[in-house]
Design an enzyme around this catalytic site. Structure first.
Site: not given
Ligand code: HEM
Ligand code: FES
Lengths: 422, 188
Positions: A216, A220, A244-245, A288
Site C-alpha cells: 500500500h 500495485s 473481481k476478487d 509433497e
C-alpha cells in the site's frame, strides 16, 4: 500528531470510535477507496486468494489441533479418529491437507505473475523480498505439518529433510541432533514440530501484514508495468476489485472443492496411511509435490554438501532478483526476448518437478542437471545480460491510453460511472 | 449502490419497477447464496465439537448387580460421570415413600424414581454446581435425610436422591436404564 482523528463517518457511535481508533477510516482508505490500476487481469486475483487460503488453513488447523494428539504412540490413531469418528473430521482434514496444495498452487502462480510482469523491480523490492520470506515460512510449515500424521512418509520425509543439515561441515551432526532432540526422529521431534506448526502460520500472518503495508506504500503493479499517472488510470478497489476478487474466489473454491470431494488423496502419497516404522524405509521416498523441483535440484548434484547448498541457493537467489534483473522495463509484454526466457523457466520448473518425483537414475538425472543449470543461469546470467542487450517495445503513454485506445484523456464523468454499463 | 442502480435503470432505458431493478435482484440473490453457503460451511466447523462417534459409542454401561448387599451402594462410570446404584433396605424405601410430596423442593414420588423399589439408580452429580455428593461408601456422611450429602455447598439428598435442604435446585437425575435380568442393568 496529537488529538482526535479527523473522521468523516456519519454514525455518531462509529464516529466516536473512529476519532479515537481510526480503524474504520483505515479500512476505507486501504481497501475501499484504495486506488488500484484500472487494468488488472485475473493474475491479480492470486494475492487475495493466498490470503483466503491462509485463513482457511488457520481455521481448519485449529480445529484439527482440537482432536490431534502429538505423541508418537497416538498421533496416527488420532488422525484416523479424526477421519472416522469426529463429526465432519474427514472434511476438515481433507480441506487442511488439500488446502496446503492449493496454497502452493496459488502462491506459485502469484510469484510467476510477479516474474512475468516485473513486480519485483523498484520500488517494490522489499515487497518481493517479504514474499520470498513468506514462501520460506510456508515451506517450513508445510514440511512440519506433513510430519504430524506420523505415517511412513511423515517419518522418512522428516528423516531425509532434517539430515540435509548434516551436510554442514563440522557442526552438521550436532545441529541434526539438536533439531531432533535425540538421536533419531522421535517423540521429542514430533512434539516440537507440532508446536512450531501451530506457531509459524501466525508468523506468516505477521509477514503478510508487512507485505500488504509495503504494497500500500508503493501501490500495485499492473499488466503494463507502468505507474498510474493520475485518477484516470485507477479505479477504487471497492467495488471494482472486490467483485473481481470474489468472482476469482468462487472459481478457486470450485477447484478446491473438487479436490476435497472427488480426489482428496490424489496429491498425497498412499504410504502415509501406513503408521511410521523406524525400521523400514519405503522403497521410494518422495516429498509433497510442491517441493519436487527443489528435491530434483538437491539430487542433481553428486555431492551431499553441493546438493544441499544448491537447493537452498535456488530460493535465496530470489532475494537478489530485484538487483539481478537489469532491465528497467517491468512487464514482459514489452520485452520480446525476456518473454521467451520466462516461459522457458516455467517449462524447466515443471520438468524439474517431474524429475523430482522419479527415481534418481538415467534420463531423470540428466534432465535434473540441465534444469538446475537453466534455473541458475536464468537468474544469474540471462537476466543481468538481457537487460543490457534487449530492445524493449515502446511503452504506452499511460494506462488509460493503453486500455481505452485513441490516446485522449477520458472525460471526467466517464471515469466515475463505468459500472452503469451492467 | 441502490441509488446508482435506480439512476442507471432510467438512463439505460430499462423499465423501472417499483420493486427494484434487475441489478437489485441479482445483488440480493448473490447475497442470499453467499449467506446460505457460509452457513453450510459453518455447520461442520460447529458440529465437530459435538461428541464424536467413539464418544457416543461409550454411552451405555452394563452393570452386574449381584455382588451388592442390602444397604450397600456402588459407584460406576457412565459417560464420564459417576452413577450411584444403591440396594435400599426396607426401612429406607418406607422412609422415601412416607414423605409428604408437598414438602419437597422438587416434588417427585419415589415410585417415579425407582423402577424396582429395592434399586435406586441416580447420576452422582450434585444439581447445584456439579460436585460428587458423599454417601455411597459406608463410612461417608449421608446427610440429614439418610441419602447423600454434598460437601461443596451443603446440599442434603434423601434415600430417593431427592433434594431436601441446601442450595441444589433439583433431585439427583435418574438416568435411563433397563433391567436386562434380575441382577443386570444397562445404563443409557
Ligand atoms: C500456513 C498454513 C499451514 C500449512 C501450509 C499447513 C500444512 C499442513 C500439512 C501439509 C499437513 C499434513 C496433512 C496430512 O497429510 O494429513 C498438516 C497437518 C496438520 N496441521 Fe497444518 N498447515 C498450516 C496451518 C496450520 C495451523 C494454523 C494449525 C493449528 C493451529 C495446523 C494444525 C495441523 C494439525 C493438527 C495437523 C495434523 C493432522 C493431519 O495430518 O491432518 N496447521 N498441515
Ligand atoms: S455443588 Fe453440591 S452443593 Fe454446591
Amino acid at each position: 500528531m496529537v488529538g482526535l482523528h479527523n473522521s468523516d463517518i456519519k454514525n455518531p457511535t462509529l464516529r466516536w470510535i473512529d476519532q479515537r481508533l481510526p480503524l474504520i477510516s483505515l479500512m476505507q482508505n486501504e481497501y475501499a477507496k484504495f486506488p488500484a490500476p484500472r487494468n488488472f487481469n485475473y493474475w491479480w486475483n492470486f494475492g487475495a486468494l493466498a490470503m483466503v487460503n491462509l485463513m482457511i488453513m488457520i481455521v481448519t488447523g485449529i480445529v484439527l489441533a482440537m482432536h490431534y494428539t502429538p505423541h508418537t504412540a497416538f498421533a496416527f490413531d488420532s488422525v484416523e479418529r479424526i477421519m472416522r469418528d469426529v463429526n465432519y473430521g474427514w472434511l476438515i482434514r481433507y480441506i487442511h491437507a488439500n488446502g496446503a496444495s492449493m496454497f502452493f498452487i496459488v502462491v506459485y502462480i502469484h510469484m510467476f505473475r510477479g516474474l512475468y510482469y516485473g513486480s519485483y523491480k523498484a520500488p517494490r523490492e522489499l515487497l518481493w523480498i517479504l514474499g520470498v520470506v513468506i514462501l520460506l515460512l510456508m515451506m517450513a510449515t508445510a514440511f512440519m505439518g506433513y510430519v504430524l500424521p506420523w505415517g511412513q512418509m511423515s517419518f522418512w520425509g522428516a528423516t531425509v529433510i532434517t539430515n540435509l543439515f548434516s551436510a554442514i561441515p563440522i557442526v552438521g551432526d550436532a545441529i541434526v541432533t539438536w533439531l531432533w532432540g535425540g538421536f533419531s526422529i522421535d517423540n521429542p521431534t514430533l512434539n516440537r514440530f507440532f508446536s512450531l506448526h501451530y506457531l509459524l502460520p501466525f508468523v506468516i500472518v505477521g509477514v503478510v501484514f508487512l507485505h500488504v503495508v509495503a504494497l500500500h506504500i508503493t501501490g500495485s503493479n499492473n499488466p503494463l508495468g507502468i505507474e498510474p499517472k493520475g485518477p484516470q488510470d485507477t479505479v477504487p478497489f471497492h467495488p471494482y476489485y472486490t467483485v473481481k476478487d470474489t468472482f476469482g474466489m468462487c472459481v478457486y473454491l470450485m477447484v478446491f472443492a473438487f479436490l476435497v470431494f472427488f480426489a482428496p488423496n490424489y496429491l498425497g502419497h498412499p504410504d502415509n496411511y501406513i503408521p511410521a516404522n523406524p525400521l523400514v524405509t519405503p522403497a521410494h521416498i518422495v516429498p509433497e509435490w510442491y517441493f519436487l523441483p527443489f528435491y530434483a535440484i538437491l539430487r542433481a548434484v553428486p555431492s551431499k554438501l553441493g546438493g544441499v547448498l544448491l537447493m537452498f541457493a535456488s530460493i535465496f537467489v530470489l532475494f537478489l532478483l530485484p538487483w539481478l534483473d537489469t532491465s528497467k522495463v517491468r512487464s514482459a509484454r514489452f520485452r520480446p526476448v525476456y518473454k521467451w526466457f520466462f516461459w522457458l523457466l516455467v517449462v524447466w520448473c515443471v520438468i524439474l518437478g517431474y524429475c523430482g518425483a522419479k527415481p534418481p537414475e538415467g534420463i531423470y538425472v540428466v534432465l535434473s542437471r540441465l534444469g538446475t543449470i537453466y534455473y541458475f543461469a536464468h537468474f544469474l546470467i540471462i537476466l543481468p545480460v538481457l537487460g543490457k542487450l534487449e530492445r524493449p517495445l515502446p511503452l504506452p503513454e499511460s494506462i488509460a491510453q493503453a486500455v481505452l485506445g485513441g490516446g485522449g484523456r477520458m472525460p471526467a464523468g466517464a471515469v466515475a460511472k463505468p459500472m452503469e454499463k451492467a | 449502490m441502490a441509488e446508482t442502480s435506480h439512476a442507471s435503470a432510467h438512463q439505460t432505458g430499462h423499465a423501472p419497477h417499483a420493486e427494484g431493478t434487475r441489478r437489485d435482484f441479482l445483488y440480493l440473490m448473490t447475497g442470499a447464496m453467499g449467506a446460505v453457503g457460509t452457513a453450510a460451511v459453518a455447520w461442520p466447523f460447529i458440529h465437530q465439537m459435538n461428541p464424536s462417534k467413539d464418544v457416543l459409542a461409550l454411552s451405555t454401561t452394563e452393570v452386574d448387580l449381584s455382588p451388592i448387599q442390602q444397604g450397600q451402594a456402588i459407584t460406576v462410570m457412565w459417560r464420564g460421570k459417576p452413577v450411584f446404584i444403591r440396594r435400599r433396605t426396607e426401612p429406607e424405601v418406607q422412609q422415601a415413600n412416607a414423605v409428604n410430596l408437598g414438602d419437597l423442593p422438587d416434588p417427585q414420588a419415589d415410585s417415579a424414581r425407582a423402577q424396582r423399589p429395592e434399586w435406586l439408580v441416580v447420576v452422582g452429580v450434585c444439581t447445584h454446581l456439579g460436585c460428587v455428593p458423599l454417601g455411597t461408601k459406608a463410612t461417608d456422611p449421608k446427610g440429614e435425610f439418610g441419602g447423600w450429602f454434598c460437601p461443596c455447598h451443603g446440599s442434603h439428598y434423601d434415600s430417593s436422591g431427592r433434594i431436601r435442604k441446601g442450595p441444589a435446585p433439583k433431585n439427583l437425575e435418574v438416568p435411563t436404564y433397563t433391567f436386562l435380568t434380575d441382577t443386570r442393568i444397562r445404563i443409557g
